[in-house]
Design a protein around this motif. Structure first.
Motif, short mmCIF file in Angstrom:
data_model
loop_
_atom_site.label_atom_id
_atom_site.label_comp_id
_atom_site.label_asym_id
_atom_site.label_seq_id
_atom_site.Cartn_x
_atom_site.Cartn_y
_atom_site.Cartn_z
N PRO A 114 0.84 -1.20 0.00
CA PRO A 114 0.00 0.00 0.00
C PRO A 114 0.87 1.25 0.00
N ARG A 115 0.46 2.26 -0.74
CA ARG A 115 1.23 3.50 -0.79
C ARG A 115 0.79 4.40 0.36
N THR A 116 1.17 3.99 1.54
CA THR A 116 0.85 4.72 2.76
C THR A 116 2.13 5.10 3.48
N TRP A 149 -4.77 -0.98 -3.41
CA TRP A 149 -5.12 -0.95 -1.99
C TRP A 149 -6.08 0.20 -1.72
N GLU A 152 -5.01 4.62 -0.05
CA GLU A 152 -3.62 4.99 -0.31
C GLU A 152 -3.43 6.50 -0.16
#
Length: 498
Positions: A114-116, A149, A152
């Motif tokens: 996930p781009r978190t 995801w 994000e």
């Protein structure tokens, strides 16, 4: 960070095409799957390539640097050992997770992170651990994905940019994966190329795939389509890559077709260089004219790829803005833009990579990432409910793709099984029935043994002669006696009760 060595145009080395690779004209380098070679026992064909001066780069697939756990020291040591044995200028891996430790599950595939903020913190710390352990520089590849995801916090460009800024890691950009994510996740490949620091580019991957039902499958088993070559041209218009590599992993075509795909790649590299405005990239045009077979080879002594702490050189084109290097070449300062949402400001030339205040991910962040990845992976391989927020149709596609890949890889690891079971179709049917609800936990070879034991417990195959062959196969590889009939009955009854 040392300058990146020039590589040229290469191909992924696979045993099935080893002879063809040796005969390919103008081949500059090859890439090998790191986990498929043993440093002390290199395949003879690979050894001959090395003896004649062909560069070899190990490409890892099992570290799982995007996973919640810190990298396995043994896997890092093994990757470093292969780099040393091959005399490699660098090693490469993926921005992905491949397993969870609680519960213990193996995807057998590269899954997106996930781009978190949490995931980025974990990834950055894992990358720094890997960099400290490896004897050569590390480059990380963007991966193809079937799904996104939920929740994000960053774009792909922001995520990759901050990863480079915080760790100094190089990037391996797969343009086929950019196309895959355009179809499957609605992402703009040109926007990604505009956003990322191309001065950190190590090299480029090109591969084929196929679209089915509106989903692009990155198969590495089909010819490279024109749309992917167009993306290579997009990248080439921004930067002269140190290397470009053709990947092919299955359904290998005749040698002439492989050579033709390499020729198409070279033509894109040289044609794109010719089409650039002369004032914008005089060095690129001169390089292509001097060495058309290899793409754009830098002049002697020129630095090919620099890390983010060095800034962008004139030969690389602009970084985040996507402009070519006309201003830099003319002596004007590179355009500077403020950081976008979720991205850090770019460090000045010579500065250390940016690090968080604690130089690593907190345990709370690792726990949150681990729980999210475990819930997803369990849904993908163990049949548990799909977590909230995911596209359930896409998750079903991923479930089928993972099961099919698992069956195919086990068939390659243990080709005798399909023969014992009467052919590819009955093998596949039996394996998919076995795999449903039985996730892989210890790799494909263990999976093959567990599959064989499962069949024996069920008193399969029905043919006594085939069952004797399977028993002998299992005994030879497991180093143990197969379970007695009474034990098989007990296990079968326990399975039905469960």
């Amino acid at each position: 960070m040392k300058p990146m060595a020039h590589l040229g145009v290469g191909i992924g080395w696979r045993p099935e095409i080893a002879d063809a690779v040796e005969r390919l004209d103008g081949l500059d380098w090859v890439e090998v799957v790191a986990e498929n070679i043993c440093p002390g026992h290199l395949p003879e064909a690979l050894g001959r390539l090395r003896e004649r001066g062909t560069r070899i780069v190990p490409h890892g697939v099992s570290l799982g640097l995007g996973g919640a756990d810190r990298p396995d020291p043994e896997k890092l040591a093994a990757l470093g050992e292969r780099a040393v044995a091959l005399g490699a200028p660098l090693v490469t891996e993926h921005i992905a997770f491949v397993r969870t430790s609680s519960p213990l599950l193996e995807a057998g595939h590269l899954l997106p992170v996930p781009r978190t903020r949490d995931a980025l913190d974990v990834l950055c710390e894992n990358v720094r651990i890997a960099q400290d352990a490896l004897p050569v520089p590390l480059a990380l590849e963007n991966i193809a994905a079937l799904f996104s995801w939920p929740g994000e916090e960053m774009t792909e460009g922001q995520f990759l940019t901050e990863l480079v800024e915080r760790t100094g890691v190089r990037l391996l950009i797969d343009v086929a994966n950019l196309h895959t994510n355009r179809v499957n996740r609605g992402e703009d490949p040109a926007g990604v190329l505009d956003a990322i620091p191309l001065e950190a580019l190590a090299y480029v991957h090109v591969a084929g795939g196929v679209e089915r039902g509106g989903v692009w499958h990155d198969t590495h088993a089909h010819p490279v389509p024109p749309v992917v070559l167009d993306l290579l041209a997009e990248l080439r218009s921004r930067v002269a890559p140190a290397g470009v590599l053709l990947e092919r992993d299955d359904d290998f075509p005749p040698e002439a077709e492989l050579a033709g795909e390499l020729t198409a790649i070279r033509e894109v590299l040289t044609a794109t260089a010719r089409d650039l405005p002369q004032a914008a990239a005089p060095d690129i045009a001169r390089e292509a004219a001097r060495n058309p077979a290899a793409g754009a080879e830098p002049e002697a002594g020129a630095e090919t790829v620099r890390g983010p702490e060095h800034g962008a050189g004139a030969e690389h084109g602009a970084g985040k803005t996507g402009q070519v290097a006309a201003q830099t070449a003319a002596g004007a300062p590179e355009p500077v833009s403020g950081p976008g949402p979720g991205s850090a400001a770019k460090p000045e030339a010579g500065a250390e990579p940016v690090r968080g205040p604690e130089h690593g991910a907190g345990e709370a962040a690792r726990t949150r990432v681990g729980l999210a990845q475990a819930a997803l992976l369990s849904a993908l391989v163990a049949g548990t409910p799909v977590p909230e927020g995911f596209d359930r149709a896409r998750i079903r596609v991923q479930v089928r793709a993972l099961a099919a890949k698992r069956a195919d890889v086990v068939a390659k690891v243990a080709p005798e099984l399909s023969g014992i079971l009467g052919g590819r179709a009955p093998y596949r049917e039996a394996f998919l029935a076995y795999a449903k609800g039985r996730p892989m936990t210890a790799g494909y070879r263990r999976d093959a043994l567990d599959f064989a034991e499962h069949l024996l417990i069920q008193d399969l195959p029905a043919d006594p002669a085939a069952r004797r062959r399977l028993t002998a196969w299992w005994r030879e590889r497991a180093g143990a006696r197969p379970p007695r009939r009474i034990v098989r009955w007990a296990r079968a009854l326990a399975g039905r009760a469960a």
